[in-house]
Design an enzyme around this catalytic site. Structure first.
Site, PDB file in Angstrom:
ATOM      1  N   ASN A  64       0.799  -1.235   0.000  1.00 48.38           N
ATOM      2  CA  ASN A  64       0.000   0.000   0.000  1.00 48.38           C
ATOM      3  C   ASN A  64       0.830   1.283   0.000  1.00 48.38           C
ATOM      4  O   ASN A  64       0.276   2.368  -0.079  1.00 48.38           O
ATOM      5  CB  ASN A  64      -1.002   0.028   1.176  1.00 48.38           C
ATOM      6  CG  ASN A  64      -1.975  -1.118   1.093  1.00 48.38           C
ATOM      7  OD1 ASN A  64      -2.622  -1.308   0.054  1.00 48.38           O
ATOM      8  ND2 ASN A  64      -2.084  -1.911   2.141  1.00 48.38           N
ATOM      9  N   ASN A  68      10.443  -0.114   4.803  1.00 45.73           N
ATOM     10  CA  ASN A  68       9.153   0.128   5.440  1.00 45.73           C
ATOM     11  C   ASN A  68       8.302  -1.080   5.053  1.00 45.73           C
ATOM     12  O   ASN A  68       7.790  -1.156   3.936  1.00 45.73           O
ATOM     13  CB  ASN A  68       8.529   1.436   4.950  1.00 45.73           C
ATOM     14  CG  ASN A  68       7.221   1.745   5.682  1.00 45.73           C
ATOM     15  OD1 ASN A  68       6.662   0.875   6.357  1.00 45.73           O
ATOM     16  ND2 ASN A  68       6.747   2.971   5.542  1.00 45.73           N
ATOM     17  N   GLU A  71      14.511   0.375   9.721  1.00 46.32           N
ATOM     18  CA  GLU A  71      13.095   0.369   9.349  1.00 46.32           C
ATOM     19  C   GLU A  71      12.512   1.756   9.536  1.00 46.32           C
ATOM     20  O   GLU A  71      12.864   2.470  10.479  1.00 46.32           O
ATOM     21  CB  GLU A  71      12.298  -0.687  10.124  1.00 46.32           C
ATOM     22  CG  GLU A  71      12.250  -0.494  11.604  1.00 46.32           C
ATOM     23  CD  GLU A  71      10.918  -0.883  12.221  1.00 46.32           C
ATOM     24  OE1 GLU A  71      10.053  -1.456  11.535  1.00 46.32           O
ATOM     25  OE2 GLU A  71      10.731  -0.587  13.416  1.00 46.32           O
ATOM     26  N   ILE A 131       6.283   5.993   8.448  1.00 46.40           N
ATOM     27  CA  ILE A 131       5.915   7.391   8.212  1.00 46.40           C
ATOM     28  C   ILE A 131       5.115   7.917   9.409  1.00 46.40           C
ATOM     29  O   ILE A 131       5.357   9.002   9.911  1.00 46.40           O
ATOM     30  CB  ILE A 131       5.087   7.481   6.908  1.00 46.40           C
ATOM     31  CG1 ILE A 131       5.963   7.051   5.728  1.00 46.40           C
ATOM     32  CG2 ILE A 131       4.523   8.886   6.708  1.00 46.40           C
ATOM     33  CD1 ILE A 131       5.199   6.788   4.446  1.00 46.40           C
ATOM     34  N   SER A 132       4.170   7.104   9.859  1.00 53.16           N
ATOM     35  CA  SER A 132       3.343   7.487  11.006  1.00 53.16           C
ATOM     36  C   SER A 132       4.007   6.991  12.289  1.00 53.16           C
ATOM     37  O   SER A 132       4.902   6.142  12.248  1.00 53.16           O
ATOM     38  CB  SER A 132       1.950   6.870  10.866  1.00 53.16           C
ATOM     39  OG  SER A 132       2.041   5.450  10.926  1.00 53.16           O
TER      40      SER A 132
HETATM   41  C1  DQA Z   1       3.309   2.276   8.126  1.00 56.23           C
HETATM   42  C2  DQA Z   1       2.544   1.929   9.398  1.00 56.23           C
HETATM   43  C3  DQA Z   1       1.867   0.576   9.262  1.00 56.23           C
HETATM   44  O1  DQA Z   1       1.168   0.256  10.461  1.00 56.23           O
HETATM   45  C4  DQA Z   1       0.874   0.600   8.126  1.00 56.23           C
HETATM   46  O2  DQA Z   1       0.281  -0.668   7.953  1.00 56.23           O
HETATM   47  C5  DQA Z   1       1.456   1.101   6.861  1.00 56.23           C
HETATM   48  C6  DQA Z   1       2.411   2.202   6.900  1.00 56.23           C
HETATM   49  C7  DQA Z   1       3.921   3.682   8.188  1.00 56.23           C
HETATM   50  O3  DQA Z   1       4.774   3.962   7.353  1.00 56.23           O
HETATM   51  O4  DQA Z   1       3.524   4.499   9.015  1.00 56.23           O
HETATM   52  O5  DQA Z   1       1.085   0.652   5.784  1.00 56.23           O
HETATM   53  O6  DQA Z   1       4.380   1.364   7.982  1.00 56.23           O
END
Ligand code: DQA
Length: 158
Positions: free
Chosen positions: A10, A73, A97, A100-101
């Site tokens: 995603n 990531n 690793e 972003i959030s």
């Molecule tokens: C993420 C955080 C994960 O929990 C989430 O499933 C993502 C993005 C982030 O970059 O904040 O797809 O890895």
């Protein structure tokens, strides 16, 4: 020196996906900035994104003997994937690793992290800027490893 950037499921939807959480930047824009930074530091960089766990495992395995540092990531697989964790551990390449959030401030299930214990470090909650911080970290780690190798070579030549 070479860095492999691996992006999980995603993340190809960045710029569209939940912008209030992940910000407005598209993955291509993030990668373009990383490429510029790598070039200005005489470092090779390659990018890979997949929505499939097995493809991510394959890519990590391909890094063996080819890459000096991994920035990953693993997205949702962070919270579930023993296979990705084992692959990072197997190749023994220093990995950083990125999230972003801030996964520690979100749903309970995001607090489970399979990947972090086998990584050199984690960058969490800085938005897209986290990738830049991860690159600075990767350069530092690679320089430290090289300095140790050079010292060992010098010592064995004595
Ligand atoms: C993420 C955080 C994960 O929990 C989430 O499933 C993502 C993005 C982030 O970059 O904040 O797809 O890895």
């Amino acid at each position: 020196m070479k860095i492999m950037v691996i992006q999980g499921p995603n993340l190809n939807m960045l710029g569209v996906r939940e912008k209030q959480i992940y910000g407005p930047m598209k993955l291509e824009q993030i990668h373009a900035q990383m490429k510029d930074f790598a070039e200005s530091n005489n470092t090779e960089i390659e990018f890979f994104q997949s929505n499939l766990e097995g493809e991510i495992v394959d890519k990590i395995q391909e890094c063996y003997g080819e890459v000096d540092s991994i920035i990953i990531n693993a997205a949702a697989y962070t919270h579930t994937s023993i296979a990705i964790r084992d692959a990072i551990s197997a190749v023994g390449i220093p990995a950083i690793e990125v999230h972003i959030s801030n996964i520690h401030r979100r749903e309970e299930f995001r607090k489970t992290n399979m990947i972090a214990p086998v990584c050199a470090s984690s960058v969490v909650g800085f938005g897209a800027f986290g990738y830049h911080l991860a690159m600075m970290g990767a350069l530092q780690i690679m320089n430290e490893i090289r300095a140790v190798q050079e010292m060992q070579q010098a010592a064995s030549a004595e």
